[in-house]
Motif scaffolding. Sequence first.
Motif, mmCIF file in Angstrom:
data_model
loop_
_atom_site.group_PDB
_atom_site.id
_atom_site.type_symbol
_atom_site.label_atom_id
_atom_site.label_comp_id
_atom_site.label_asym_id
_atom_site.label_seq_id
_atom_site.Cartn_x
_atom_site.Cartn_y
_atom_site.Cartn_z
ATOM 1 N N ALA A 86 -11.583 -3.644 3.898
ATOM 2 C CA ALA A 86 -11.246 -4.382 5.121
ATOM 3 C C ALA A 86 -10.062 -5.325 4.922
ATOM 4 C CB ALA A 86 -12.462 -5.165 5.621
ATOM 5 N N TRP A 87 -10.009 -5.983 3.769
ATOM 6 C CA TRP A 87 -8.926 -6.916 3.495
ATOM 7 C C TRP A 87 -7.584 -6.190 3.369
ATOM 8 C CZ3 TRP A 87 -8.298 -10.327 -1.459
ATOM 9 C CH2 TRP A 87 -7.480 -11.413 -1.170
ATOM 10 N N VAL A 88 -7.582 -5.049 2.697
ATOM 11 C CA VAL A 88 -6.357 -4.250 2.561
ATOM 12 C C VAL A 88 -5.872 -3.816 3.940
ATOM 13 C CG1 VAL A 88 -5.378 -2.093 1.670
ATOM 14 C CG2 VAL A 88 -6.946 -3.437 0.245
ATOM 15 N N ARG A 89 -6.776 -3.311 4.759
ATOM 16 C CA ARG A 89 -6.381 -2.859 6.103
ATOM 17 C C ARG A 89 -5.869 -4.006 6.956
ATOM 18 N NH1 ARG A 89 -10.637 0.804 8.754
ATOM 19 N NH2 ARG A 89 -11.878 -1.061 8.469
ATOM 20 N N GLU A 90 -6.505 -5.192 6.851
ATOM 21 C CA GLU A 90 -6.054 -6.344 7.626
ATOM 22 C C GLU A 90 -4.654 -6.791 7.190
ATOM 23 O OE1 GLU A 90 -7.393 -10.868 8.890
ATOM 24 O OE2 GLU A 90 -8.674 -9.709 7.565
ATOM 25 N N LEU A 91 -4.411 -6.852 5.888
ATOM 26 C CA LEU A 91 -3.090 -7.250 5.404
ATOM 27 C C LEU A 91 -2.014 -6.236 5.800
ATOM 28 C CD1 LEU A 91 -3.920 -8.704 1.884
ATOM 29 C CD2 LEU A 91 -3.045 -9.952 3.875
ATOM 30 N N CYS A 92 -2.342 -4.968 5.770
ATOM 31 C CA CYS A 92 -1.390 -3.947 6.216
ATOM 32 C C CYS A 92 -1.068 -4.129 7.697
ATOM 33 C CB CYS A 92 -1.941 -2.540 5.956
ATOM 34 S SG CYS A 92 -1.935 -2.073 4.217
ATOM 35 N N ALA A 93 -2.087 -4.386 8.499
ATOM 36 C CA ALA A 93 -1.873 -4.584 9.932
ATOM 37 C C ALA A 93 -1.037 -5.831 10.198
ATOM 38 C CB ALA A 93 -3.218 -4.678 10.656
ATOM 39 N N LEU A 94 -1.324 -6.927 9.510
ATOM 40 C CA LEU A 94 -0.593 -8.169 9.728
ATOM 41 C C LEU A 94 0.856 -8.092 9.245
ATOM 42 C CD1 LEU A 94 -3.303 -10.769 8.662
ATOM 43 C CD2 LEU A 94 -2.413 -10.400 10.972
ATOM 44 N N SER A 95 1.088 -7.368 8.157
ATOM 45 C CA SER A 95 2.430 -7.320 7.572
ATOM 46 C C SER A 95 3.286 -6.187 8.106
ATOM 47 C CB SER A 95 2.326 -7.186 6.052
ATOM 48 O OG SER A 95 1.798 -5.906 5.706
ATOM 49 N N GLY A 96 2.629 -5.165 8.678
ATOM 50 C CA GLY A 96 3.374 -3.976 9.108
ATOM 51 C C GLY A 96 3.711 -3.062 7.947
ATOM 52 N N ALA A 97 3.180 -3.356 6.762
ATOM 53 C CA ALA A 97 3.449 -2.544 5.570
ATOM 54 C C ALA A 97 2.351 -1.503 5.390
ATOM 55 C CB ALA A 97 3.518 -3.433 4.332
ATOM 56 N N ALA A 98 2.714 -0.396 4.811
ATOM 57 C CA ALA A 98 1.739 0.648 4.502
ATOM 58 C C ALA A 98 1.100 0.344 3.150
ATOM 59 C CB ALA A 98 2.430 2.006 4.451
ATOM 60 N N HIS A 99 -0.126 0.806 2.975
ATOM 61 C CA HIS A 99 -0.808 0.669 1.690
ATOM 62 C C HIS A 99 -0.045 1.485 0.653
ATOM 63 C CE1 HIS A 99 -3.577 2.331 -1.332
ATOM 64 N NE2 HIS A 99 -3.987 1.082 -1.382
ATOM 65 N N GLY A 100 0.030 0.992 -0.564
ATOM 66 C CA GLY A 100 0.698 1.729 -1.628
ATOM 67 C C GLY A 100 0.048 1.440 -2.963
ATOM 68 N N SER A 118 -13.160 -8.167 -3.849
ATOM 69 C CA SER A 118 -12.026 -7.550 -3.178
ATOM 70 C C SER A 118 -10.763 -8.277 -3.631
ATOM 71 C CB SER A 118 -12.195 -7.678 -1.659
ATOM 72 O OG SER A 118 -11.172 -6.994 -0.987
ATOM 73 N N CYS A 119 -9.764 -7.512 -4.054
ATOM 74 C CA CYS A 119 -8.542 -8.105 -4.580
ATOM 75 C C CYS A 119 -7.366 -7.209 -4.218
ATOM 76 C CB CYS A 119 -8.663 -8.234 -6.098
ATOM 77 S SG CYS A 119 -7.293 -9.068 -6.886
ATOM 78 N N VAL A 120 -6.256 -7.813 -3.832
ATOM 79 C CA VAL A 120 -5.055 -7.033 -3.520
ATOM 80 C C VAL A 120 -3.851 -7.670 -4.203
ATOM 81 C CG1 VAL A 120 -5.878 -6.182 -1.289
ATOM 82 C CG2 VAL A 120 -4.561 -8.288 -1.388
ATOM 83 N N VAL A 121 -2.840 -6.853 -4.459
ATOM 84 C CA VAL A 121 -1.551 -7.333 -4.952
ATOM 85 C C VAL A 121 -0.649 -7.331 -3.719
ATOM 86 C CG1 VAL A 121 0.370 -6.877 -6.513
ATOM 87 C CG2 VAL A 121 -1.975 -6.341 -7.219
ATOM 88 N N PHE A 122 -0.272 -8.528 -3.274
ATOM 89 C CA PHE A 122 0.411 -8.652 -1.987
ATOM 90 C C PHE A 122 1.324 -9.869 -2.039
ATOM 91 C CE2 PHE A 122 0.558 -10.319 2.382
ATOM 92 C CZ PHE A 122 0.980 -9.189 3.069
ATOM 93 N N GLY A 123 2.542 -9.707 -1.602
ATOM 94 C CA GLY A 123 3.421 -10.867 -1.576
ATOM 95 C C GLY A 123 4.829 -10.501 -1.162
ATOM 96 N N PRO A 124 5.665 -11.513 -1.007
ATOM 97 C CA PRO A 124 7.039 -11.283 -0.575
ATOM 98 C C PRO A 124 7.898 -10.758 -1.724
ATOM 99 C CG PRO A 124 6.748 -13.590 -1.053
ATOM 100 C CD PRO A 124 5.399 -12.927 -1.235
ATOM 101 N N GLY A 125 9.033 -10.205 -1.369
ATOM 102 C CA GLY A 125 9.985 -9.753 -2.381
ATOM 103 C C GLY A 125 9.724 -8.331 -2.835
ATOM 104 N N SER A 126 10.415 -7.960 -3.880
ATOM 105 C CA SER A 126 10.350 -6.607 -4.412
ATOM 106 C C SER A 126 10.183 -6.671 -5.925
ATOM 107 C CB SER A 126 11.641 -5.866 -4.069
ATOM 108 O OG SER A 126 11.745 -4.668 -4.799
ATOM 109 N N ILE A 127 9.443 -5.734 -6.493
ATOM 110 C CA ILE A 127 9.235 -5.706 -7.939
ATOM 111 C C ILE A 127 10.570 -5.569 -8.673
ATOM 112 C CG2 ILE A 127 8.834 -3.217 -8.099
ATOM 113 C CD1 ILE A 127 7.026 -5.978 -10.118
ATOM 114 N N GLU A 128 11.564 -4.949 -8.040
ATOM 115 C CA GLU A 128 12.873 -4.793 -8.673
ATOM 116 C C GLU A 128 13.586 -6.137 -8.864
ATOM 117 O OE1 GLU A 128 11.946 -2.715 -6.041
ATOM 118 O OE2 GLU A 128 11.508 -1.027 -7.365
ATOM 119 N N GLN A 129 13.151 -7.171 -8.160
ATOM 120 C CA GLN A 129 13.781 -8.485 -8.236
ATOM 121 C C GLN A 129 13.085 -9.414 -9.233
ATOM 122 O OE1 GLN A 129 14.078 -8.119 -3.499
ATOM 123 N NE2 GLN A 129 14.003 -10.196 -4.199
ATOM 124 N N THR A 130 12.016 -8.954 -9.860
ATOM 125 C CA THR A 130 11.210 -9.850 -10.698
ATOM 126 C C THR A 130 11.586 -9.775 -12.173
ATOM 127 O OG1 THR A 130 9.509 -8.177 -11.027
ATOM 128 C CG2 THR A 130 9.252 -9.632 -9.138
#
Length: 151
Positions: A86-100, A118-130
């Motif tokens: 449920a948390w993954v689906r809610e974050l996808c809906a709020l962010s407009g991002a697809a699950h990956g 329940s745990c998700v990896v979610f945040g701004p930015g891109s892994i290429e920038q870290t």
Amino acid sequence: AGGLGCGSLVSTICSAGSGINIVPACATLSVDRRLVRGEDPAAVAGGIRALIVSVLETSPDAQGCSLQTFRILDQIPPFFQDPEDAWVRELCALSGAAHGYAKYGTNASSYDASMVTSCVVFGPGSIEQTHQSTEWVAVAELAKMADIVAR
């Protein structure tokens, strides 16, 4: 493997010798083996060790070579959160991002499953920038993240 595909194996550090015209007395090879859900770390390590020994014993180019040391430095369990959570689906809906699926390590696998259900990896930015000296996140992405968290 629970949607994560196959584990990965990559040679990350290889060192030997002291000069271009000197045969080294020994060599060191470091590898990074990423596990996926359902794999047994001990069985994976045993398979890697057996492969190395087999190559050393059967390759004509490896005469006189043997495995001196085999160490496991870290055993980080794989992390997987069901995309139907449920948390993954809610974050996808709020962010407009697809699950990956993240093809990199995170601290998410370190949380005690008996305490965190329940745990998700979610945040701004891109892994290429870290993880570099010029790491950055766009202000617009931070604002979007703040809005999602506020909801």
